[in-house]
Design an enzyme around this catalytic site. Sequence first.
Site, PDB file in Angstrom:
ATOM      1  N   GLY A  27      32.546  44.282   4.322  1.00 25.48           N
ATOM      2  CA  GLY A  27      33.594  43.475   3.541  1.00 25.48           C
ATOM      3  C   GLY A  27      34.468  43.233   3.217  1.00 25.48           C
ATOM      4  O   GLY A  27      35.726  44.799   3.734  1.00 25.48           O
ATOM      5  N   TYR A  28      34.836  42.049   2.645  1.00 28.57           N
ATOM      6  CA  TYR A  28      36.560  42.443   2.719  1.00 28.57           C
ATOM      7  C   TYR A  28      36.863  43.448   1.737  1.00 28.57           C
ATOM      8  O   TYR A  28      38.152  44.075   1.476  1.00 28.57           O
ATOM      9  CB  TYR A  28      37.138  40.337   2.193  1.00 28.57           C
ATOM     10  CG  TYR A  28      38.403  40.324   2.117  1.00 28.57           C
ATOM     11  CD1 TYR A  28      39.628  40.986   2.798  1.00 28.57           C
ATOM     12  CD2 TYR A  28      38.779  39.466   1.412  1.00 28.57           C
ATOM     13  CE1 TYR A  28      40.779  40.871   2.113  1.00 28.57           C
ATOM     14  CE2 TYR A  28      39.685  39.182   0.742  1.00 28.57           C
ATOM     15  CZ  TYR A  28      40.677  39.979   1.282  1.00 28.57           C
ATOM     16  OH  TYR A  28      42.450  39.897   1.090  1.00 28.57           O
ATOM     17  N   ASN A  52      28.079  39.558   6.560  1.00 29.96           N
ATOM     18  CA  ASN A  52      29.036  38.665   6.418  1.00 29.96           C
ATOM     19  C   ASN A  52      30.121  39.680   6.847  1.00 29.96           C
ATOM     20  O   ASN A  52      31.280  39.762   5.773  1.00 29.96           O
ATOM     21  CB  ASN A  52      29.579  38.125   4.421  1.00 29.96           C
ATOM     22  CG  ASN A  52      30.975  37.025   4.729  1.00 29.96           C
ATOM     23  OD1 ASN A  52      31.360  35.954   5.755  1.00 29.96           O
ATOM     24  ND2 ASN A  52      31.373  36.445   3.739  1.00 29.96           N
ATOM     25  N   PHE A  98      29.351  45.670  -4.203  1.00 27.68           N
ATOM     26  CA  PHE A  98      30.428  44.259  -3.560  1.00 27.68           C
ATOM     27  C   PHE A  98      29.286  43.633  -2.923  1.00 27.68           C
ATOM     28  O   PHE A  98      29.339  42.530  -3.274  1.00 27.68           O
ATOM     29  CB  PHE A  98      31.325  45.399  -2.942  1.00 27.68           C
ATOM     30  CG  PHE A  98      31.773  45.378  -2.992  1.00 27.68           C
ATOM     31  CD1 PHE A  98      33.454  45.219  -3.749  1.00 27.68           C
ATOM     32  CD2 PHE A  98      32.753  46.643  -2.766  1.00 27.68           C
ATOM     33  CE1 PHE A  98      34.516  46.001  -4.218  1.00 27.68           C
ATOM     34  CE2 PHE A  98      33.400  47.632  -2.665  1.00 27.68           C
ATOM     35  CZ  PHE A  98      34.700  47.253  -4.192  1.00 27.68           C
ATOM     36  N   SER A 142      33.962  38.063 -11.128  1.00 29.08           N
ATOM     37  CA  SER A 142      35.115  37.286 -10.985  1.00 29.08           C
ATOM     38  C   SER A 142      35.826  36.645 -11.702  1.00 29.08           C
ATOM     39  O   SER A 142      35.224  36.044 -13.520  1.00 29.08           O
ATOM     40  CB  SER A 142      34.728  36.255  -9.544  1.00 29.08           C
ATOM     41  OG  SER A 142      35.256  35.183  -9.859  1.00 29.08           O
ATOM     42  N   TYR A 167      27.048  30.365  -7.583  1.00 28.50           N
ATOM     43  CA  TYR A 167      27.786  31.276  -7.443  1.00 28.50           C
ATOM     44  C   TYR A 167      28.260  32.259  -9.171  1.00 28.50           C
ATOM     45  O   TYR A 167      28.161  32.956  -8.861  1.00 28.50           O
ATOM     46  CB  TYR A 167      28.465  31.402  -6.621  1.00 28.50           C
ATOM     47  CG  TYR A 167      29.590  32.544  -6.366  1.00 28.50           C
ATOM     48  CD1 TYR A 167      29.512  33.418  -5.669  1.00 28.50           C
ATOM     49  CD2 TYR A 167      30.857  32.049  -6.843  1.00 28.50           C
ATOM     50  CE1 TYR A 167      30.740  34.270  -5.920  1.00 28.50           C
ATOM     51  CE2 TYR A 167      31.713  32.927  -7.132  1.00 28.50           C
ATOM     52  CZ  TYR A 167      31.891  34.472  -6.605  1.00 28.50           C
ATOM     53  OH  TYR A 167      32.678  35.526  -6.402  1.00 28.50           O
ATOM     54  N   LYS A 171      27.699  35.840 -10.950  1.00 26.51           N
ATOM     55  CA  LYS A 171      28.606  36.674 -11.582  1.00 26.51           C
ATOM     56  C   LYS A 171      28.384  36.695 -13.437  1.00 26.51           C
ATOM     57  O   LYS A 171      27.750  37.654 -13.818  1.00 26.51           O
ATOM     58  CB  LYS A 171      29.649  36.448 -11.310  1.00 26.51           C
ATOM     59  CG  LYS A 171      30.039  36.135 -10.506  1.00 26.51           C
ATOM     60  CD  LYS A 171      30.305  37.429  -9.519  1.00 26.51           C
ATOM     61  CE  LYS A 171      30.097  37.867  -7.961  1.00 26.51           C
ATOM     62  NZ  LYS A 171      29.548  38.874  -7.007  1.00 26.51           N
ATOM     63  N   ARG A 312      39.392  18.741  -4.022  1.00 28.55           N
ATOM     64  CA  ARG A 312      38.111  19.108  -4.677  1.00 28.55           C
ATOM     65  C   ARG A 312      37.037  19.363  -5.123  1.00 28.55           C
ATOM     66  O   ARG A 312      37.380  19.970  -6.331  1.00 28.55           O
ATOM     67  CB  ARG A 312      38.453  20.547  -4.067  1.00 28.55           C
ATOM     68  CG  ARG A 312      37.201  21.619  -3.426  1.00 28.55           C
ATOM     69  CD  ARG A 312      37.647  22.767  -2.323  1.00 28.55           C
ATOM     70  NE  ARG A 312      37.782  24.002  -3.261  1.00 28.55           N
ATOM     71  CZ  ARG A 312      38.133  24.954  -3.013  1.00 28.55           C
ATOM     72  NH1 ARG A 312      38.336  24.950  -1.473  1.00 28.55           N
ATOM     73  NH2 ARG A 312      38.797  26.297  -3.478  1.00 28.55           N
TER      74      ARG A 312
HETATM   75  N1  UFG Z   1      42.430  24.993  -1.334  1.00 27.77           N
HETATM   76  C1  UFG Z   1      43.516  23.673  -0.336  1.00 27.77           C
HETATM   77  N2  UFG Z   1      42.876  23.555   0.927  1.00 27.77           N
HETATM   78  C2  UFG Z   1      41.660  24.638   1.047  1.00 27.77           C
HETATM   79  C3  UFG Z   1      41.756  25.178   0.333  1.00 27.77           C
HETATM   80  C4  UFG Z   1      41.700  26.240  -0.760  1.00 27.77           C
HETATM   81  O1  UFG Z   1      44.156  22.945  -1.203  1.00 27.77           O
HETATM   82  O2  UFG Z   1      41.644  24.419   2.446  1.00 27.77           O
HETATM   83  C5  UFG Z   1      43.306  25.179  -2.636  1.00 27.77           C
HETATM   84  C6  UFG Z   1      42.206  24.799  -3.575  1.00 27.77           C
HETATM   85  O3  UFG Z   1      41.963  23.509  -3.875  1.00 27.77           O
HETATM   86  C7  UFG Z   1      42.590  25.537  -5.443  1.00 27.77           C
HETATM   87  C8  UFG Z   1      43.752  26.593  -4.345  1.00 27.77           C
HETATM   88  O4  UFG Z   1      43.665  26.148  -3.132  1.00 27.77           O
HETATM   89  O5  UFG Z   1      43.401  24.833  -5.706  1.00 27.77           O
HETATM   90  C9  UFG Z   1      42.998  28.249  -4.015  1.00 27.77           C
HETATM   91  O6  UFG Z   1      40.858  28.120  -3.811  1.00 27.77           O
HETATM   92  P1  UFG Z   1      41.132  28.798  -2.766  1.00 27.77           P
HETATM   93  O7  UFG Z   1      39.032  27.942  -2.485  1.00 27.77           O
HETATM   94  O8  UFG Z   1      41.663  30.083  -2.129  1.00 27.77           O
HETATM   95  O9  UFG Z   1      39.937  29.967  -4.259  1.00 27.77           O
HETATM   96  P2  UFG Z   1      39.349  29.121  -5.024  1.00 27.77           P
HETATM   97  O10 UFG Z   1      40.386  30.111  -6.675  1.00 27.77           O
HETATM   98  O11 UFG Z   1      38.706  28.168  -5.548  1.00 27.77           O
HETATM   99  O12 UFG Z   1      37.954  30.154  -5.725  1.00 27.77           O
HETATM  100  C10 UFG Z   1      38.195  32.100  -5.670  1.00 27.77           C
HETATM  101  C11 UFG Z   1      37.264  33.089  -5.063  1.00 27.77           C
HETATM  102  C12 UFG Z   1      35.869  32.157  -5.876  1.00 27.77           C
HETATM  103  C13 UFG Z   1      35.920  32.691  -7.252  1.00 27.77           C
HETATM  104  C14 UFG Z   1      37.222  31.840  -7.766  1.00 27.77           C
HETATM  105  C15 UFG Z   1      37.516  32.474  -9.028  1.00 27.77           C
HETATM  106  O13 UFG Z   1      36.920  31.708  -3.778  1.00 27.77           O
HETATM  107  O14 UFG Z   1      34.452  33.555  -4.865  1.00 27.77           O
HETATM  108  O15 UFG Z   1      38.149  32.473  -6.889  1.00 27.77           O
HETATM  109  O16 UFG Z   1      38.441  31.433  -9.754  1.00 27.77           O
HETATM  110  F1  UFG Z   1      35.189  32.915  -7.809  1.00 27.77           F
END
Ligand code: UFG
Length: 357
Positions: A27-28, A52, A98, A142, A167, A171, A312
């Site tokens: 994975g990543y 994945n 992981f 996380s 999810y 964790k 979101r």
């Molecule tokens: N965002 C956008 N547009 C997009 C995608 C994301 O504006 O298309 C914004 C989100 O609203 C957020 C930021 O970019 O403000 C980061 O979003 P991510 O989805 O990249 O990351 P998250 O912080 O929401 O989630 C990540 C991991 C999770 C983990 C979490 C811990 O995906 O698995 O960090 O904080 F649980």
Amino acid sequence: MGVKKTLKKIWDKFTSSDRILVTGGLGYIGSHTVVELMEAGYDVYVVDNLSNSNIEVLNGIEAITGKRPVFENIDCTDYVAMDKFFTKYEGFKAVIHFAAYKAVGESVSKPLRYYRNNILSLINVLELMPIHQTEGIVFSSSCTVYGQPDKLPVDEKSPIKDALSPYGYTKQVCERIIMDTVHASEDMNAVILRYFNPIGAHPTASIGELPNGVPNNLVPFVCQTVSGVHKKLSVFGNDYNTPDGTCIRDYINVVDLAKAHVKAIERLFDGKMKKPEIYNIGTGKGASVMEVIKTFEAVSGKRVPYEVVGRREGDIERVWANPALANKKLNWQAETSFEETLLSAWRWQEVVNKRTK
Ligand code: UFG
């Protein structure tokens, strides 16, 4: 609890080419960690069910390290298959676990899929470890466990908040299962790493993130948008209580994060650990969604088409790490700049674009 007496003994018994089992190692984050472990001289064994990830990641690992790790396509929820693997390659010093599902949104619509996979995989690994004299585990957790922290930067003592998704709950539960299991055993110990937001790719652009379907995460979506896969990026809300109104995260370079796992393995066997330890793995600095977009544009020379849309559901306004504990006790710190990290994400995307042409 007394010092884990046998760990040091085991450490002394093995050489620097110790066997490490990496579940979800294609994975990543897993693949970048496999590379760092191999480069540090470990003998790496990978199980992954490719749910994945992609078998071709092995070519990328080989391109960087000159070697292929032992790999078998095994689902960690399959106890019998895992037992066979442990038996076949008897002598794992530690497991880095992981293997788990990670899509927050999907976990809301398919909670049992997440509970079964993420929790059962861990239980199987923990049950098999003592049977096969494997004493250390490093677990991928996380910063999601902190929810929206009351104080920033967030340190490891911050309270665990109600999980906002199945999810996130897996964790929290997995961390607890590890704590309870280690507490009940004289011969096991664990390091739990709480990742902030991993981004970027290996500097060789031989491995990187391979999102399954439409990416949920910001940086892969930006990379694909600039490549023309999506018309524009949706920025989820610009009315947050932050300087530019968009959410703030602590974006950690994936290679730096991978190196934290090598340090965690060293820590497990340094003879000083009394009980499981938990570490934040982040840079200590936050960046907003707009800062990600602007910096990406600056380093790639490409325009990121975007539109601000509504918030979101479930997004946290701001979070960034206090990584002082990992800096001190693991002797680890984030080294790669934000600019270099975003550029590495773009370089990897260019490789993916060429392959898919
Ligand atoms: N965002 C956008 N547009 C997009 C995608 C994301 O504006 O298309 C914004 C989100 O609203 C957020 C930021 O970019 O403000 C980061 O979003 P991510 O989805 O990249 O990351 P998250 O912080 O929401 O989630 C990540 C991991 C999770 C983990 C979490 C811990 O995906 O698995 O960090 O904080 F649980």
